[in-house]
Design an enzyme around this catalytic site. Structure first.
Site, PDB file in Angstrom:
ATOM      1  N   TRP A   1       0.832  -1.204   0.000  1.00  0.00           N
ATOM      2  CA  TRP A   1       0.000   0.000   0.000  1.00  0.00           C
ATOM      3  C   TRP A   1       0.867   1.254   0.000  1.00  0.00           C
ATOM      4  CZ3 TRP A   1       0.329   3.583   3.977  1.00  0.00           C
ATOM      5  CH2 TRP A   1       0.928   3.144   5.161  1.00  0.00           C
TER       6      TRP A   1
ATOM      7  N   GLU B   1       7.330   8.517  13.868  1.00  0.00           N
ATOM      8  CA  GLU B   1       7.536   7.881  12.567  1.00  0.00           C
ATOM      9  C   GLU B   1       8.356   8.775  11.638  1.00  0.00           C
ATOM     10  OE1 GLU B   1       6.782   4.888  11.714  1.00  0.00           O
ATOM     11  OE2 GLU B   1       5.199   4.214  13.069  1.00  0.00           O
TER      12      GLU B   1
ATOM     13  N   GLU C   1       8.833   1.658   6.274  1.00  0.00           N
ATOM     14  CA  GLU C   1       8.516   2.506   7.419  1.00  0.00           C
ATOM     15  C   GLU C   1       8.244   3.952   6.998  1.00  0.00           C
ATOM     16  OE1 GLU C   1       8.341   2.116  10.818  1.00  0.00           O
ATOM     17  OE2 GLU C   1       8.489  -0.062  10.738  1.00  0.00           O
TER      18      GLU C   1
ATOM     19  N   HIS D   1       4.660   5.359   6.747  1.00  0.00           N
ATOM     20  CA  HIS D   1       3.843   5.581   7.939  1.00  0.00           C
ATOM     21  C   HIS D   1       3.766   7.062   8.304  1.00  0.00           C
ATOM     22  CE1 HIS D   1       5.001   1.201   9.226  1.00  0.00           C
ATOM     23  NE2 HIS D   1       4.269   1.261   8.128  1.00  0.00           N
TER      24      HIS D   1
ATOM     25  N   GLU E   1       9.231  -2.578  17.680  1.00  0.00           N
ATOM     26  CA  GLU E   1       8.255  -2.797  16.603  1.00  0.00           C
ATOM     27  C   GLU E   1       6.932  -3.307  17.177  1.00  0.00           C
ATOM     28  OE1 GLU E   1       8.478  -1.811  13.662  1.00  0.00           O
ATOM     29  OE2 GLU E   1      10.452  -2.058  12.793  1.00  0.00           O
TER      30      GLU E   1
ATOM     31  N   THR F   1       5.146  -0.307  18.789  1.00  0.00           N
ATOM     32  CA  THR F   1       4.480   0.576  17.825  1.00  0.00           C
ATOM     33  C   THR F   1       3.243  -0.104  17.239  1.00  0.00           C
ATOM     34  OG1 THR F   1       6.102  -0.136  16.157  1.00  0.00           O
ATOM     35  CG2 THR F   1       6.481   1.981  17.214  1.00  0.00           C
TER      36      THR F   1
ATOM     37  N   ASP G   1       2.047  -3.496   9.396  1.00  0.00           N
ATOM     38  CA  ASP G   1       3.451  -3.411   8.988  1.00  0.00           C
ATOM     39  C   ASP G   1       4.364  -3.601  10.195  1.00  0.00           C
ATOM     40  OD1 ASP G   1       2.761  -2.884   6.371  1.00  0.00           O
ATOM     41  OD2 ASP G   1       3.323  -0.767   6.417  1.00  0.00           O
ATOM     42  N   GLU G   2       4.026  -2.931  11.292  1.00  0.00           N
ATOM     43  CA  GLU G   2       4.873  -3.007  12.487  1.00  0.00           C
ATOM     44  C   GLU G   2       4.945  -4.441  13.025  1.00  0.00           C
ATOM     45  OE1 GLU G   2       6.540  -0.508  12.895  1.00  0.00           O
ATOM     46  OE2 GLU G   2       5.418   1.361  12.779  1.00  0.00           O
TER      47      GLU G   2
ATOM     48  N   HIS H   1       7.328  -6.459  10.880  1.00  0.00           N
ATOM     49  CA  HIS H   1       8.707  -6.093  11.191  1.00  0.00           C
ATOM     50  C   HIS H   1       9.132  -6.665  12.541  1.00  0.00           C
ATOM     51  CE1 HIS H   1       8.054  -2.354   8.398  1.00  0.00           C
ATOM     52  NE2 HIS H   1       8.168  -3.490   7.732  1.00  0.00           N
TER      53      HIS H   1
END
Length: 329
Positions: free
Chosen positions: A33, A76, A111, A114, A164, A167, A196-197, A200
């Site tokens: 995305w 971020e 990252e 974000h 990670e 977050t 995503d976090e 990761h």
């Protein structure tokens, strides 16, 4: 052989698997995305209507929510600090562009989206003082940070595994509050960031797992070291214009705790998850020193829980320059 050389040797040994780990945990640019997927289309005929909807829905969100969203965005946006730090870790070949530096660059690319999407959303919302936010962001990048890991890959991977997941918790909770207030688009945005976090987090946790397999004693010592000194949040030097380094962080943290976005209990829960994930209680053939480190880690959550029960969070909201109450009427 020195500890530094041992760590470098382990990083070089594990580097052969980095490409497969990138494929496992990171998403190709053409498939992932992008911020524009969640924001009004500036080329479309309905752009102004979509912006108006963002501004109207934003009025339903309370002051403390905006403080946390702004703080998360600034954290971020300080990504240049994090990338430069990781690029300097032992074994990460920035000049020769080895597998580890490839990981850091691609992780940074993910990252970066974000802060980008949150920044644009805040700008369009009309509910925050963007110039004060921009000053704080520049201060945070300028001031840098010190997470207590030095250039040690073991300590850095413990830190990123923890951070990670932290977050993930923060963005996920913000998403839930936004959804409860009827702001489905913001909720979706924060939810996908949290996804995503979590990816990761799993990646860095696997890095640590692999190190435990080849150097369990020193990996255990590094884990203990990081938890003994406590995990420092990346925005620990947060400050507003005209104030000293770190003066805004405690109030931002209090706000996050007050609305349940990230609490001292979450910190303990993350520690417990890492202990379970890395099966700390099952690792064998440890040295006497590493056994003591393991004992410390196994007892730490209970000790921290006793302390957490005594923590008192201020009930009154601190007045940040980022968010002016008059804008929320």
């Amino acid at each position: 052989m020195s500890l530094k050389n041992v760590r470098l040797e382990v990083m070089q040994f594990l580097e052969k698997d980095v490409d497969s780990l990138i494929e496992k945990y990171l998403i190709p640019i053409e498939k992932i995305w992008q911020p524009s997927d969640f924001l009004p289309n500036s080329e479309g005929n309905n752009f102004f209507e979509e912006v108006r909807e963002i501004r109207e829905l934003s009025q339903e969100l309370p002051y403390d929510f905006w403080v946390v969203l702004v703080g998360d965005m600034i954290t971020e946006e300080a990504l240049p600090t994090y990338e430069s730090w990781l690029m300097d870790v032992e074994g990460v070949g920035q000049v020769e562009r080895n597998g580890w530096s490839k990981w850091v660059r691609q992780w940074t690319g993910e990252e970066n989206r974000h802060g980008d999407v949150l920044n644009k959303y805040l700008y369009l919302s009309g509910r925050v003082n963007m110039k004060e936010i921009e000053k704080t962001t520049q201060y945070l990048i300028t001031d840098g940070f010190d997470i207590g890991t030095d250039r040690d890959p073991y300590k850095n991977f413990v830190y990123t595994s923890f951070q990670e997941l932290a977050t993930y918790v923060s963005h996920n909770r913000v998403a839930k509050i936004a959804k409860e207030k009827g702001n489905k688009q913001l909720a979706k945005m924060c939810n996908i960031i949290s996804g995503d976090e979590m990816r990761h987090h799993h990646a860095y946790s696997e890095f640590v797992e692999r190190i435990f397999q080849v150097d369990p004693n020193q990996m255990m010592m590094a884990f203990q070291y990081m938890m003994k000194q406590k995990i420092t949040m990346p925005a620990v030097f947060l400050r507003e214009a005209g104030n000293k380094i770190g003066t805004a962080f405690d109030e931002f943290s209090n706000t996050a705790q007050r609305i349940g976005v990230y609490t001292s209990r979450d910190y303990i829960d993350i520690l417990e998850k890492l202990i379970a994930r890395w099966e700390i209680d099952k690792i064998t053939n440890l040295s006497e020193e590493a056994e003591k480190a393991r004992d410390y880690l196994m007892k730490l959550p209970e000790r921290m829980l006793r302390l957490a029960d005594r923590v008192k969070i201020p009930e009154n909201s601190f007045q940040f320059k980022w968010v002016e109450p008059a804008r929320l009427k």
